[in-house]
Design a protein around this motif. Sequence first.
Motif, PDB file in Angstrom:
ATOM      1  N   GLN A  73       0.833  -1.200   0.000  1.00  0.00           N
ATOM      2  CA  GLN A  73       0.000   0.000   0.000  1.00  0.00           C
ATOM      3  C   GLN A  73       0.872   1.257   0.000  1.00  0.00           C
ATOM      4  O   GLN A  73       0.597   2.219  -0.713  1.00  0.00           O
ATOM      5  CB  GLN A  73      -0.924  -0.009   1.213  1.00  0.00           C
ATOM      6  CG  GLN A  73      -1.906   1.140   1.226  1.00  0.00           C
ATOM      7  CD  GLN A  73      -2.903   1.022   2.379  1.00  0.00           C
ATOM      8  OE1 GLN A  73      -2.918   0.047   3.111  1.00  0.00           O
ATOM      9  NE2 GLN A  73      -3.733   2.034   2.532  1.00  0.00           N
ATOM     10  N   ARG A  74       1.939   1.240   0.785  1.00  0.00           N
ATOM     11  CA  ARG A  74       2.852   2.391   0.833  1.00  0.00           C
ATOM     12  C   ARG A  74       3.568   2.550  -0.510  1.00  0.00           C
ATOM     13  O   ARG A  74       3.745   3.660  -1.006  1.00  0.00           O
ATOM     14  CB  ARG A  74       3.863   2.211   1.973  1.00  0.00           C
ATOM     15  CG  ARG A  74       4.866   3.332   2.090  1.00  0.00           C
ATOM     16  CD  ARG A  74       4.147   4.668   2.333  1.00  0.00           C
ATOM     17  NE  ARG A  74       5.068   5.763   2.185  1.00  0.00           N
ATOM     18  CZ  ARG A  74       5.232   6.710   3.077  1.00  0.00           C
ATOM     19  NH1 ARG A  74       4.533   6.698   4.192  1.00  0.00           N
ATOM     20  NH2 ARG A  74       6.082   7.674   2.864  1.00  0.00           N
ATOM     21  N   ALA A  75       3.976   1.435  -1.115  1.00  0.00           N
ATOM     22  CA  ALA A  75       4.658   1.485  -2.416  1.00  0.00           C
ATOM     23  C   ALA A  75       3.725   2.084  -3.479  1.00  0.00           C
ATOM     24  O   ALA A  75       4.168   2.857  -4.339  1.00  0.00           O
ATOM     25  CB  ALA A  75       5.125   0.092  -2.820  1.00  0.00           C
ATOM     26  N   ARG A  76       2.463   1.745  -3.425  1.00  0.00           N
ATOM     27  CA  ARG A  76       1.476   2.291  -4.368  1.00  0.00           C
ATOM     28  C   ARG A  76       1.363   3.812  -4.175  1.00  0.00           C
ATOM     29  O   ARG A  76       1.379   4.578  -5.137  1.00  0.00           O
ATOM     30  CB  ARG A  76       0.131   1.598  -4.152  1.00  0.00           C
ATOM     31  CG  ARG A  76      -0.778   1.586  -5.332  1.00  0.00           C
ATOM     32  CD  ARG A  76      -2.017   0.691  -5.196  1.00  0.00           C
ATOM     33  NE  ARG A  76      -2.443   0.281  -3.863  1.00  0.00           N
ATOM     34  CZ  ARG A  76      -2.135  -0.898  -3.294  1.00  0.00           C
ATOM     35  NH1 ARG A  76      -1.399  -1.773  -3.933  1.00  0.00           N
ATOM     36  NH2 ARG A  76      -2.572  -1.184  -2.081  1.00  0.00           N
ATOM     37  N   TYR A  77       1.267   4.236  -2.920  1.00  0.00           N
ATOM     38  CA  TYR A  77       1.197   5.671  -2.624  1.00  0.00           C
ATOM     39  C   TYR A  77       2.473   6.382  -3.097  1.00  0.00           C
ATOM     40  O   TYR A  77       2.405   7.453  -3.702  1.00  0.00           O
ATOM     41  CB  TYR A  77       0.992   5.909  -1.123  1.00  0.00           C
ATOM     42  CG  TYR A  77       1.141   7.360  -0.743  1.00  0.00           C
ATOM     43  CD1 TYR A  77       0.121   8.274  -1.003  1.00  0.00           C
ATOM     44  CD2 TYR A  77       2.311   7.822  -0.143  1.00  0.00           C
ATOM     45  CE1 TYR A  77       0.262   9.618  -0.675  1.00  0.00           C
ATOM     46  CE2 TYR A  77       2.457   9.167   0.190  1.00  0.00           C
ATOM     47  CZ  TYR A  77       1.438  10.047  -0.082  1.00  0.00           C
ATOM     48  OH  TYR A  77       1.586  11.373   0.240  1.00  0.00           O
ATOM     49  N   ASP A  78       3.627   5.782  -2.828  1.00  0.00           N
ATOM     50  CA  ASP A  78       4.902   6.376  -3.265  1.00  0.00           C
ATOM     51  C   ASP A  78       4.931   6.559  -4.774  1.00  0.00           C
ATOM     52  O   ASP A  78       5.402   7.581  -5.279  1.00  0.00           O
ATOM     53  CB  ASP A  78       6.091   5.509  -2.833  1.00  0.00           C
ATOM     54  CG  ASP A  78       6.369   5.578  -1.346  1.00  0.00           C
ATOM     55  OD1 ASP A  78       5.859   6.502  -0.669  1.00  0.00           O
ATOM     56  OD2 ASP A  78       7.110   4.702  -0.852  1.00  0.00           O
ATOM     57  N   GLY A  79       4.425   5.562  -5.510  1.00  0.00           N
ATOM     58  CA  GLY A  79       4.394   5.650  -6.972  1.00  0.00           C
ATOM     59  C   GLY A  79       3.489   6.775  -7.449  1.00  0.00           C
ATOM     60  O   GLY A  79       3.861   7.538  -8.352  1.00  0.00           O
ATOM     61  N   GLU A  80       2.311   6.885  -6.845  1.00  0.00           N
ATOM     62  CA  GLU A  80       1.379   7.959  -7.213  1.00  0.00           C
ATOM     63  C   GLU A  80       1.989   9.328  -6.898  1.00  0.00           C
ATOM     64  O   GLU A  80       1.903  10.262  -7.697  1.00  0.00           O
ATOM     65  CB  GLU A  80       0.055   7.788  -6.462  1.00  0.00           C
ATOM     66  CG  GLU A  80      -0.735   6.579  -6.887  1.00  0.00           C
ATOM     67  CD  GLU A  80      -1.889   6.254  -5.949  1.00  0.00           C
ATOM     68  OE1 GLU A  80      -2.150   7.043  -4.996  1.00  0.00           O
ATOM     69  OE2 GLU A  80      -2.532   5.210  -6.149  1.00  0.00           O
ATOM     70  N   ARG A  81       2.605   9.425  -5.760  1.00  0.00           N
ATOM     71  CA  ARG A  81       3.239  10.671  -5.326  1.00  0.00           C
ATOM     72  C   ARG A  81       4.369  11.052  -6.285  1.00  0.00           C
ATOM     73  O   ARG A  81       4.489  12.203  -6.704  1.00  0.00           O
ATOM     74  CB  ARG A  81       3.764  10.453  -3.905  1.00  0.00           C
ATOM     75  CG  ARG A  81       4.376  11.607  -3.243  1.00  0.00           C
ATOM     76  CD  ARG A  81       4.668  11.153  -1.791  1.00  0.00           C
ATOM     77  NE  ARG A  81       5.281  12.193  -1.040  1.00  0.00           N
ATOM     78  CZ  ARG A  81       6.580  12.346  -0.888  1.00  0.00           C
ATOM     79  NH1 ARG A  81       7.417  11.507  -1.443  1.00  0.00           N
ATOM     80  NH2 ARG A  81       7.062  13.340  -0.169  1.00  0.00           N
TER      81      ARG A  81
END
Length: 132
Positions: A73-81
């Motif tokens: 979930q954090r990796a997904r957020y990092d990618g979007e960011r």
Amino acid sequence: MPPDRLKPKAFRRALRQQANPAEHRFWSLARDRRLAGLKFRRQHTLGSFVVDFYCHAHGLVIELDGSVHDDPQRARYDGERQRALERAGLTVMRFTNDEVMEQSGAVVTAICAYAGLGDPSPCPSPRGEGTS
């Protein structure tokens, strides 16, 4: 009050006070234009994001990732960011905390190469470190 509920300036201050060893290490290399003369800001606000380190002259964001970034979930957020920052015309370079701690010379070289500076000139040793 939890850090995410603080006003932006107080939130950035809290992040600086809670910096991990890799963030301290990178800051010791980059502060006061030590990293090849590049000016970095730490815990800098860009839009709705607070980035670890930012060099305005090159539109360069440096993000240091610890094990918390392994969470899907954090990796997904990092990618979007990261995509949002890149859409704003910025370049995001990511390094793991281990890279900063164990291979800081390679991290500095990668940043200098991106900035078109070639081999980094020797940086002064952070106060009290590496002196004989």
